[in-house]
Motif scaffolding. Structure first.
Motif, PDB file in Angstrom:
ATOM      1  N   ARG A   1       3.085   0.285  -7.990  1.00 29.34           N
ATOM      2  CA  ARG A   1       2.761   0.393  -6.571  1.00 29.34           C
ATOM      3  C   ARG A   1       2.869  -0.984  -5.918  1.00 29.34           C
ATOM      4  NH1 ARG A   1      -1.424   3.714  -3.132  1.00 29.34           N
ATOM      5  NH2 ARG A   1      -1.958   4.863  -4.996  1.00 29.34           N
ATOM      6  N   GLY A   2       3.582  -1.034  -4.826  1.00 28.78           N
ATOM      7  CA  GLY A   2       3.697  -2.275  -4.073  1.00 28.78           C
ATOM      8  C   GLY A   2       4.755  -3.218  -4.588  1.00 28.78           C
ATOM      9  N   ILE A   3       5.242  -3.011  -5.803  1.00 31.14           N
ATOM     10  CA  ILE A   3       6.212  -3.947  -6.381  1.00 31.14           C
ATOM     11  C   ILE A   3       7.565  -3.278  -6.563  1.00 31.14           C
ATOM     12  CG2 ILE A   3       6.754  -5.349  -8.418  1.00 31.14           C
ATOM     13  CD1 ILE A   3       3.759  -5.824  -8.765  1.00 31.14           C
ATOM     14  N   GLY A   4       7.571  -2.048  -7.031  1.00 31.41           N
ATOM     15  CA  GLY A   4       8.827  -1.341  -7.288  1.00 31.41           C
ATOM     16  C   GLY A   4       9.005  -1.097  -8.774  1.00 31.41           C
TER      17      GLY A   4
ATOM     18  N   VAL B   1       6.406  12.563 -13.172  1.00 31.19           N
ATOM     19  CA  VAL B   1       5.858  11.745 -12.079  1.00 31.19           C
ATOM     20  C   VAL B   1       7.025  11.089 -11.359  1.00 31.19           C
ATOM     21  CG1 VAL B   1       4.451   9.724 -11.525  1.00 31.19           C
ATOM     22  CG2 VAL B   1       3.719  11.305 -13.327  1.00 31.19           C
ATOM     23  N   VAL B   2       7.074  11.273 -10.051  1.00 29.98           N
ATOM     24  CA  VAL B   2       8.173  10.711  -9.260  1.00 29.98           C
ATOM     25  C   VAL B   2       7.690   9.444  -8.575  1.00 29.98           C
ATOM     26  CG1 VAL B   2       9.786  11.139  -7.376  1.00 29.98           C
ATOM     27  CG2 VAL B   2       9.108  13.017  -8.900  1.00 29.98           C
ATOM     28  N   PHE B   3       8.451   8.355  -8.741  1.00 25.27           N
ATOM     29  CA  PHE B   3       8.079   7.102  -8.084  1.00 25.27           C
ATOM     30  C   PHE B   3       8.869   6.934  -6.796  1.00 25.27           C
ATOM     31  CE2 PHE B   3       8.820   2.608  -7.142  1.00 25.27           C
ATOM     32  CZ  PHE B   3       7.507   2.191  -6.986  1.00 25.27           C
ATOM     33  N   ALA B   4       8.176   6.653  -5.721  1.00 29.47           N
ATOM     34  CA  ALA B   4       8.841   6.330  -4.460  1.00 29.47           C
ATOM     35  C   ALA B   4       8.091   5.189  -3.808  1.00 29.47           C
ATOM     36  CB  ALA B   4       8.843   7.558  -3.541  1.00 29.47           C
ATOM     37  N   PRO B   5       8.812   4.189  -3.313  1.00 25.67           N
ATOM     38  CA  PRO B   5       8.123   3.078  -2.664  1.00 25.67           C
ATOM     39  C   PRO B   5       7.276   3.586  -1.494  1.00 25.67           C
ATOM     40  CG  PRO B   5      10.452   2.593  -2.945  1.00 25.67           C
ATOM     41  CD  PRO B   5      10.265   4.045  -3.271  1.00 25.67           C
ATOM     42  N   GLU B   6       6.107   2.981  -1.301  1.00 24.80           N
ATOM     43  CA  GLU B   6       5.222   3.416  -0.230  1.00 24.80           C
ATOM     44  C   GLU B   6       5.787   2.964   1.113  1.00 24.80           C
ATOM     45  OE1 GLU B   6       4.220   0.984  -2.462  1.00 24.80           O
ATOM     46  OE2 GLU B   6       3.773   2.508  -3.963  1.00 24.80           O
ATOM     47  N   ALA B   7       5.541   3.758   2.120  1.00 27.95           N
ATOM     48  CA  ALA B   7       5.917   3.363   3.468  1.00 27.95           C
ATOM     49  C   ALA B   7       4.655   3.409   4.320  1.00 27.95           C
ATOM     50  CB  ALA B   7       6.972   4.312   4.028  1.00 27.95           C
ATOM     51  N   SER B   8       3.979   2.275   4.446  1.00 28.22           N
ATOM     52  CA  SER B   8       2.779   2.250   5.294  1.00 28.22           C
ATOM     53  C   SER B   8       2.537   0.816   5.732  1.00 28.22           C
ATOM     54  CB  SER B   8       1.572   2.791   4.536  1.00 28.22           C
ATOM     55  OG  SER B   8       1.040   1.795   3.699  1.00 28.22           O
ATOM     56  N   ALA B   9       1.579   0.677   6.627  1.00 27.41           N
ATOM     57  CA  ALA B   9       1.258  -0.659   7.137  1.00 27.41           C
ATOM     58  C   ALA B   9       0.487  -1.479   6.112  1.00 27.41           C
ATOM     59  CB  ALA B   9       0.431  -0.523   8.414  1.00 27.41           C
ATOM     60  N   CYS B  10       0.044  -0.817   5.044  1.00 24.40           N
ATOM     61  CA  CYS B  10      -0.752  -1.490   4.024  1.00 24.40           C
ATOM     62  C   CYS B  10       0.083  -2.574   3.344  1.00 24.40           C
ATOM     63  CB  CYS B  10      -1.206  -0.451   3.011  1.00 24.40           C
ATOM     64  SG  CYS B  10      -1.946  -1.129   1.551  1.00 24.40           S
TER      65      CYS B  10
ATOM     66  N   GLY C   1     -10.508  -5.479   6.210  1.00 24.33           N
ATOM     67  CA  GLY C   1     -11.820  -5.581   6.852  1.00 24.33           C
ATOM     68  C   GLY C   1     -11.915  -4.839   8.171  1.00 24.33           C
ATOM     69  N   LYS C   2     -10.805  -4.251   8.608  1.00 27.43           N
ATOM     70  CA  LYS C   2     -10.827  -3.496   9.868  1.00 27.43           C
ATOM     71  C   LYS C   2     -10.575  -2.034   9.545  1.00 27.43           C
ATOM     72  CE  LYS C   2      -9.205  -7.568  12.378  1.00 27.43           C
ATOM     73  NZ  LYS C   2      -8.373  -8.381  11.451  1.00 27.43           N
ATOM     74  N   ALA C   3      -9.277  -1.655   9.493  1.00 28.75           N
ATOM     75  CA  ALA C   3      -8.967  -0.263   9.136  1.00 28.75           C
ATOM     76  C   ALA C   3      -9.201  -0.027   7.646  1.00 28.75           C
ATOM     77  CB  ALA C   3      -7.535   0.060   9.504  1.00 28.75           C
ATOM     78  N   CYS C   4      -9.252  -1.106   6.877  1.00 29.03           N
ATOM     79  CA  CYS C   4      -9.340  -0.987   5.418  1.00 29.03           C
ATOM     80  C   CYS C   4     -10.597  -1.698   4.909  1.00 29.03           C
ATOM     81  CB  CYS C   4      -8.081  -1.597   4.794  1.00 29.03           C
ATOM     82  SG  CYS C   4      -7.978  -1.408   3.016  1.00 29.03           S
TER      83      CYS C   4
ATOM     84  N   PRO D   1     -14.073  -1.075   1.871  1.00 32.03           N
ATOM     85  CA  PRO D   1     -14.331  -0.320   0.639  1.00 32.03           C
ATOM     86  C   PRO D   1     -14.777   1.126   0.887  1.00 32.03           C
ATOM     87  CG  PRO D   1     -15.218  -2.517   0.432  1.00 32.03           C
ATOM     88  CD  PRO D   1     -14.748  -2.394   1.856  1.00 32.03           C
ATOM     89  N   GLU D   2     -15.533   1.366   1.957  1.00 31.77           N
ATOM     90  CA  GLU D   2     -15.985   2.738   2.224  1.00 31.77           C
ATOM     91  C   GLU D   2     -14.815   3.636   2.597  1.00 31.77           C
ATOM     92  OE1 GLU D   2     -17.161  -0.011   3.400  1.00 31.77           O
ATOM     93  OE2 GLU D   2     -19.322   0.024   3.751  1.00 31.77           O
ATOM     94  N   GLU D   3     -13.837   3.085   3.309  1.00 28.96           N
ATOM     95  CA  GLU D   3     -12.661   3.843   3.741  1.00 28.96           C
ATOM     96  C   GLU D   3     -11.422   3.041   3.398  1.00 28.96           C
ATOM     97  OE1 GLU D   3     -12.227   6.857   5.017  1.00 28.96           O
ATOM     98  OE2 GLU D   3     -14.383   7.295   4.970  1.00 28.96           O
ATOM     99  N   PRO D   4     -11.056   2.973   2.133  1.00 28.69           N
ATOM    100  CA  PRO D   4      -9.935   2.116   1.752  1.00 28.69           C
ATOM    101  C   PRO D   4      -8.596   2.682   2.225  1.00 28.69           C
ATOM    102  CG  PRO D   4     -10.721   3.358  -0.128  1.00 28.69           C
ATOM    103  CD  PRO D   4     -11.651   3.665   1.003  1.00 28.69           C
ATOM    104  N   TYR D   5      -7.743   1.810   2.654  1.00 32.83           N
ATOM    105  CA  TYR D   5      -6.407   2.205   3.066  1.00 32.83           C
ATOM    106  C   TYR D   5      -5.457   2.064   1.878  1.00 32.83           C
ATOM    107  CZ  TYR D   5      -3.051   3.029   6.824  1.00 32.83           C
ATOM    108  OH  TYR D   5      -2.128   3.583   7.653  1.00 32.83           O
ATOM    109  N   GLY D   6      -5.622   0.984   1.167  1.00 31.59           N
ATOM    110  CA  GLY D   6      -4.730   0.725   0.028  1.00 31.59           C
ATOM    111  C   GLY D   6      -5.510   0.550  -1.262  1.00 31.59           C
ATOM    112  N   PRO D   7      -4.810   0.597  -2.378  1.00 33.40           N
ATOM    113  CA  PRO D   7      -5.463   0.567  -3.688  1.00 33.40           C
ATOM    114  C   PRO D   7      -6.184  -0.740  -3.991  1.00 33.40           C
ATOM    115  CG  PRO D   7      -3.090   0.356  -3.918  1.00 33.40           C
ATOM    116  CD  PRO D   7      -3.349   0.685  -2.480  1.00 33.40           C
ATOM    117  N   CYS D   8      -5.736  -1.861  -3.413  1.00 29.02           N
ATOM    118  CA  CYS D   8      -6.411  -3.131  -3.716  1.00 29.02           C
ATOM    119  C   CYS D   8      -7.830  -3.161  -3.164  1.00 29.02           C
ATOM    120  CB  CYS D   8      -5.626  -4.307  -3.138  1.00 29.02           C
ATOM    121  SG  CYS D   8      -4.035  -4.531  -3.916  1.00 29.02           S
ATOM    122  N   MET D   9      -8.115  -2.275  -2.201  1.00 27.06           N
ATOM    123  CA  MET D   9      -9.468  -2.196  -1.661  1.00 27.06           C
ATOM    124  C   MET D   9     -10.289  -1.152  -2.405  1.00 27.06           C
ATOM    125  SD  MET D   9     -11.452  -3.621   0.525  1.00 27.06           S
ATOM    126  CE  MET D   9     -10.817  -4.304   2.056  1.00 27.06           C
TER     127      MET D   9
END
Lengths: 335, 361
Positions: B276-279, B305-314, B333-336, B338-346
């Protein structure tokens, strides 16, 4: 008597009466409960009344160092004690699952009786319900507690001042680690006992000795010392700074935390209290705590500073970092 | 346990910080801690601000939860929803977002997901529920691979036919190679992971050090381990050498754990896999070997399992590659949170963004 709980034990008829009279009342025999009135008559109690309630759903119900019965009594007694109130009477609501071994119930009741005796509190009233097999988890206990505090000064967040010290009455995380190990899904054999204990005898005698000096108290149960301190700092609108080198953690608990990636700061305790104490009284208060068996490892873990609500920590490496609320339960890490 | 206390001594830490600042030179040295546990330890220790201006610590892709692609989460949910599988997972995975949902949300909707503490617990679960297919979500690096492989061999030996693994096991040195070759990242030293090295041995990083001329130091997770590891990297840089050194020699060796390596070789074979995030990184995955195909959920259910690069603002991908710090992501710290994580690093407890957010690093 049957060797397991049956649905009919909760249906209000003869079996219910037998269960209450022959099992529950036998353990809880006391002048308030034993007449089995619809309410326990407590007589006149002087001072300000404190009232609290809690529910206990721990799995498994028996774990090293304690059990759900002792937990139910101590948890309620401690909620009163940290408000400066001596527990007078507690209730015992039992929700039993069909099929629960009678022995298990009796062990839990005996533990409640013993803990109540230790805490000098009367189990004054109760209720029993039985739910169908699969709709409970063996045994749940709910309690409510009435306590009384002497008129006059009592601990409250408004008393917290910069320069105060933060005192913890003992090591962190013992209870939660003991329960985790007891769940047997950990291939760990660490000798960890829950710290579950009634704290009235430890805390309440200190209040008249340290009038005005013990500013604020809480018991760091679920969420541990980390969450409790955040709540306290927020309530007191103060900044707390902890010293990582002074945080007491038993070696065996630390070992388990190392393996699982847990932070002892956020693990539940059931026999500990956090006290905010005037700076000039902190050392004497710690010495007094250490005279009691439940306060042997009491220590100063930080101080109150100027500034808004929040908790920081001076780390062992010499840095400073935030101590925040965790999101959800701590979960074991993958690697 | 006094042994651990020796690695937490504040006075030694102070001396090491002073030495690092002295050795760093003018421009901040760009070092990468590869492993998520290091990321958390650095944040918890308040180490990043201590070294500010002298060393920039970049956080690498060594959080197994963070690099698991959303397609994997979707595949797991589909196995539960459409094939009726009972999913057994490490707790970390529950909040990780797939394309449209997470295991936690689906669990709330009635999907059966059990949190287990070890892969063997999942085998025991399968043995105890013979009428259900139990799929273990086998996520991790070289550290977890032996345990997952051991569970597969145990299931095979005991004839537990209703157990399988959806494998998402990855290997670290290949990912380090990709980042070392990326001119945008400009890594001047790798702090190599402790637990992974215990299994694979420090020699595994030699190709990275030799081919890309980047110093590598294996370090433990205590504050002094990390500071000493950083100091050793700076010394190599000053001396103009790039070799593999081992600060964590009290546990890790140059050749690693042969028994664990044999187990991995028996149960898995290397494959290309998506991060994820790298390819896709060549040869960086471990798929279940054909002789254990009946325990491979992808084969058993014919559900690759199918891998596809993510398309998001994350921008987790850039965080994982060390190209930006979490605070540089517009969502942080805004849209992302810990309570509402946008991406996996959060999401993950070992995620870089979560560590920055939690400890204010």
């Amino acid at each position: 008597m049957h060797d397991r709980i049956l649905l009919s034990h909760g249906e209000g008829g003869k079996r219910t009466r037998d269960l209450i009279a022959r099992v529950i009342a036998r353990h809880f025999d006391n002048p308030v409960l034993s007449p089995l009135f619809d309410a326990g008559l407590l007589g006149r109690i002087g001072g300000e009344i404190a009232f609290t309630t809690d529910g206990y759903v721990v799995t498994p119900p028996f774990f090293p160092g304690g059990d759900i019965g002792r937990l139910a009594v101590c948890g309620t007694v401690n909620d009163l004690a940290v408000c400066g109130a001596k527990a007078v009477a507690i209730s015992c609501g039992l929700i039993l699952e069909e099929g629960l071994p009678m022995d298990t119930l009796e062990r839990a009741l005996a533990a409640m009786r013993d803990a109540a005796k230790e805490a000098e509190v009367t189990i004054a009233c109760g209720d029993t319900k039985v739910v169908e097999r699969g709709k409970g988890d063996g045994i749940f206990i709910t309690t409510a507690g009435v306590g009384v505090s002497a008129d006059g000064w009592r601990p409250a967040p408004s008393g917290v001042r910069p320069g105060d010290r933060i005192v913890l009455t003992g090591t962190m995380g013992d209870h939660q680690v003991a329960v985790l190990i007891a769940r047997r899904n950990l291939a760990l054999d660490a000798p960890v006992l829950s710290d579950v204990a009634p704290l009235g005898g430890l805390l309440l005698p200190l209040l008249p000795r340290f009038t005005g000096k013990v500013r604020f108290m809480r018991d760091p149960t679920r969420g541990g010392v980390g969450v409790t301190l955040n709540e306290m700092a927020s309530a007191a609108n103060a900044r707390f700074v902890l010293d990582e080198a002074r945080l007491p953690v038993r070696e065996s608990v630390r070992g388990v935390c190392e393996i699982l990636g847990f932070d002892p700061l956020y693990l539940a305790n059931e026999g500990k209290a956090v006290l905010i104490v005037a700076g000039d009284a902190a050392e004497a208060l710690v010495a007094a705590l250490r005279e009691h068996p439940y306060g042997r490892e009491a220590t100063i873990i930080g101080e109150v500073r100027e500034g808004g609500g929040g908790v920081r920590m001076r780390t062992l490496a010499g840095g400073v970092r935030a101590v925040d609320y965790p999101v959800g339960d701590q979960l074991p890490r993958i690697c | 346990m006094k042994y651990i206390d020796d690695f937490r001594d504040p006075a030694t830490a102070k001396a090491l910080v002073e030495r690092i600042r002295r050795d760093a030179g003018d421009a901040p040295v760009r070092l990468m801690e590869v492993c998520g546990t290091h990321t958390v330890a650095i944040a918890r220790g308040g180490i990043r601000p201590l070294l500010s201006g002298a060393v920039t610590m970049l956080s690498g892709p060594g959080c197994p939860v963070c690099v698991t692609p959303d397609g994997y989460i979707d595949a797991a949910i589909a196995l539960g929803r459409e094939r009726g599988a009972l999913l057994a997972s490490f707790g970390d995975m529950l909040r990780v977002p797939g394309k449209s949902s997470s295991l936690e949300k689906e669990k709330g909707n009635g999907l059966e997901v059990r949190v287990v503490y070890s892969p063997l617990d999942a085998v025991a679960l399968a043995a105890a529920t013979p009428d259900r297919e139990v799929v273990f979500l086998g996520v991790g690096f070289e550290t977890t691979a032996p345990a997952i492989g051991g569970a597969i061999r145990t299931a095979a030996k005991r004839g537990v036919g209703n157990f399988s693994v959806l494998s998402s096991v990855r290997t670290i040195p290949e990912a380090m190679g990709v980042l070392a070759a990326d001119p945008e990242v400009r890594i001047e030293g790798f702090l190599c992971p402790a637990h992974v090295t215990v299994v694979i041995g420090s020699d595994a990083y030699r190709p990275v050090a030799r081919r890309y001329g980047i110093p590598c130091v294996v370090a433990g997770f205590e504050p002094l381990d990390i500071l000493l590891g950083i100091s050793m990297l700076l010394r190599q840089k000053r001396e103009g050498v790039a070799r593999v050194e081992n600060e964590y020699s009290r546990v890790a060796t140059s050749t690693g754990n042969r028994k664990a390596q044999d187990l991995i070789r028996d149960v898995f074979v290397p494959c290309d896999t998506g991060w994820r995030g790298i390819g896709v990184i060549r040869g960086s995955g471990l798929r279940i070997a054909d002789r254990y195909a009946s325990f491979d959920a992808e084969v058993k259910f014919d559900a690759p399992v199918v891998f596809a690069p993510e398309a998001s603002a994350c921008r987790c991908g850039d965080v994982l590659k060390g190209k930006i710090l979490p605070v540089d992501c517009p969502l942080f710290g805004k849209a992302c949170v810990p309570e509402e994580p946008y991406g996996p690093c959060m999401v993950s407890g070992e995620g870089t963004c979560a560590a920055f957010f939690k400890y204010g690093a």
